[in-house]
Design a protein around this motif. Structure first.
Motif, PDB file in Angstrom:
ATOM      1  N   SER A  19     -11.841  24.154  12.021  1.00 41.66           N
ATOM      2  CA  SER A  19     -11.559  22.738  11.814  1.00 41.66           C
ATOM      3  C   SER A  19     -12.858  21.955  11.763  1.00 41.66           C
ATOM      4  O   SER A  19     -13.851  22.326  12.397  1.00 41.66           O
ATOM      5  CB  SER A  19     -10.679  22.197  12.954  1.00 41.66           C
ATOM      6  OG  SER A  19     -10.537  20.795  12.881  1.00 41.66           O
ATOM      7  N   ALA A  23      -9.243  17.939  10.335  1.00 39.76           N
ATOM      8  CA  ALA A  23      -8.306  18.716   9.525  1.00 39.76           C
ATOM      9  C   ALA A  23      -8.429  20.199   9.833  1.00 39.76           C
ATOM     10  O   ALA A  23      -9.392  20.646  10.477  1.00 39.76           O
ATOM     11  CB  ALA A  23      -8.558  18.469   8.043  1.00 39.76           C
ATOM     12  N   ILE A  77      -2.896  18.269   8.785  1.00 37.50           N
ATOM     13  CA  ILE A  77      -3.759  17.928   7.653  1.00 37.50           C
ATOM     14  C   ILE A  77      -4.596  19.150   7.311  1.00 37.50           C
ATOM     15  O   ILE A  77      -5.285  19.707   8.169  1.00 37.50           O
ATOM     16  CB  ILE A  77      -4.675  16.737   7.993  1.00 37.50           C
ATOM     17  CG1 ILE A  77      -3.837  15.499   8.324  1.00 37.50           C
ATOM     18  CG2 ILE A  77      -5.625  16.443   6.836  1.00 37.50           C
ATOM     19  CD1 ILE A  77      -4.659  14.351   8.890  1.00 37.50           C
ATOM     20  N   GLN A  79      -7.564  20.692   4.806  1.00 40.85           N
ATOM     21  CA  GLN A  79      -8.662  20.313   3.918  1.00 40.85           C
ATOM     22  C   GLN A  79      -9.379  21.584   3.472  1.00 40.85           C
ATOM     23  O   GLN A  79      -9.865  22.348   4.309  1.00 40.85           O
ATOM     24  CB  GLN A  79      -9.646  19.392   4.643  1.00 40.85           C
ATOM     25  CG  GLN A  79     -10.838  18.964   3.802  1.00 40.85           C
ATOM     26  CD  GLN A  79     -10.428  18.087   2.623  1.00 40.85           C
ATOM     27  OE1 GLN A  79      -9.646  17.158   2.796  1.00 40.85           O
ATOM     28  NE2 GLN A  79     -10.935  18.388   1.453  1.00 40.85           N
TER      29      GLN A  79
END
Length: 209
Positions: A19, A23, A77, A79
């Motif tokens: 992370s 995200a 989330i 990414q």
């Protein structure tokens, strides 16, 4: 670039999460840490991984999933890097309902590329965020489990855990440690058919990394 890594025990072996503090950037298994590092460099260039417990609350979410709180993954989330096509495929993977499966061909049709199932397979195989972006829910056209970079035993466990094959009244048994140690090594998080190089989209994906 500095990223944070956490190592989470699970019934199917250690889960690695990466992370940026906000995200989820990567998820793989402990016996495939080298592969995850290659993907992180591919997506972010030079980067370092700093140990951190529960970055962005993600450990809590993953542990909840294994405790059968499946909704815990819904609003994570994610990414990643990747090409626009890869990101389109990965977004569609997150739309596969819990307890359901799909095929490469069906996935290709859903994104408007019905003749590009092999290219979809390549994008599926390049997914850097396992479980949360559920490439394990993609199966062969005949219903076979087909390959999975974490090993077929893990793929079967995840699908049974989610109720895809059986509506379980209790969690599936943990995978035996000797099976975890002997899971097939692969270069991708999901394996996939060889690309059809006559397909222009497949050609693009083999060079667009």
């Amino acid at each position: 670039m500095e990223l944070f890594i956490d190592r989470i025990p699970s019934p199917i072996g250690t889960v690695l999460i990466v992370s940026d503090g906000t995200a989820l950037n990567g998820l793989d298994f402990g016996d495939h840490e080298d592969r995850m590092m290659r993907l992180m460099r591919l997506h972010y260039g030079a980067c370092t991984l700093k140990p951190m417990r529960n970055p962005a609350g993600l450990r809590d979410r993953i542990e909840a999933y294994f405790a059968r709180d499946f909704a815990a993954l819904d609003d994570i989330i994610v990414q990643t890097g990747g090409t626009p096509f890869q990101k389109e495929v990965w977004a569609e993977l997150r739309r596969i309902p819990l307890g359901a499966t799909t095929t490469y061909g069906e996935l290709a049709a859903k994104i408007g590329r019905p003749k590009s199932s092999r290219a979809v397979g390549m994008a599926n195989g390049s997914n850097p965020v396992g479980i949360v972006v559920p490439c394990h829910r993609v199966i062969g056209a005949g219903g076979a489990l087909t390959g999975y970079g974490g090993g077929i035993d893990r793929k079967r466990w995840l699908l049974e855990h989610e109720g895809a094959h059986l509506r379980l009244h209790s969690p599936p048994a943990p995978i035996a440690e000797h099976l975890i140690c002997n899971l097939r090594q692969t270069e991708e998080l999901c394996t996939f058919p060889n690309p059809d190089l006559s397909d222009p989209l497949s050609k693009d994906l083999t060079h667009e990394q």
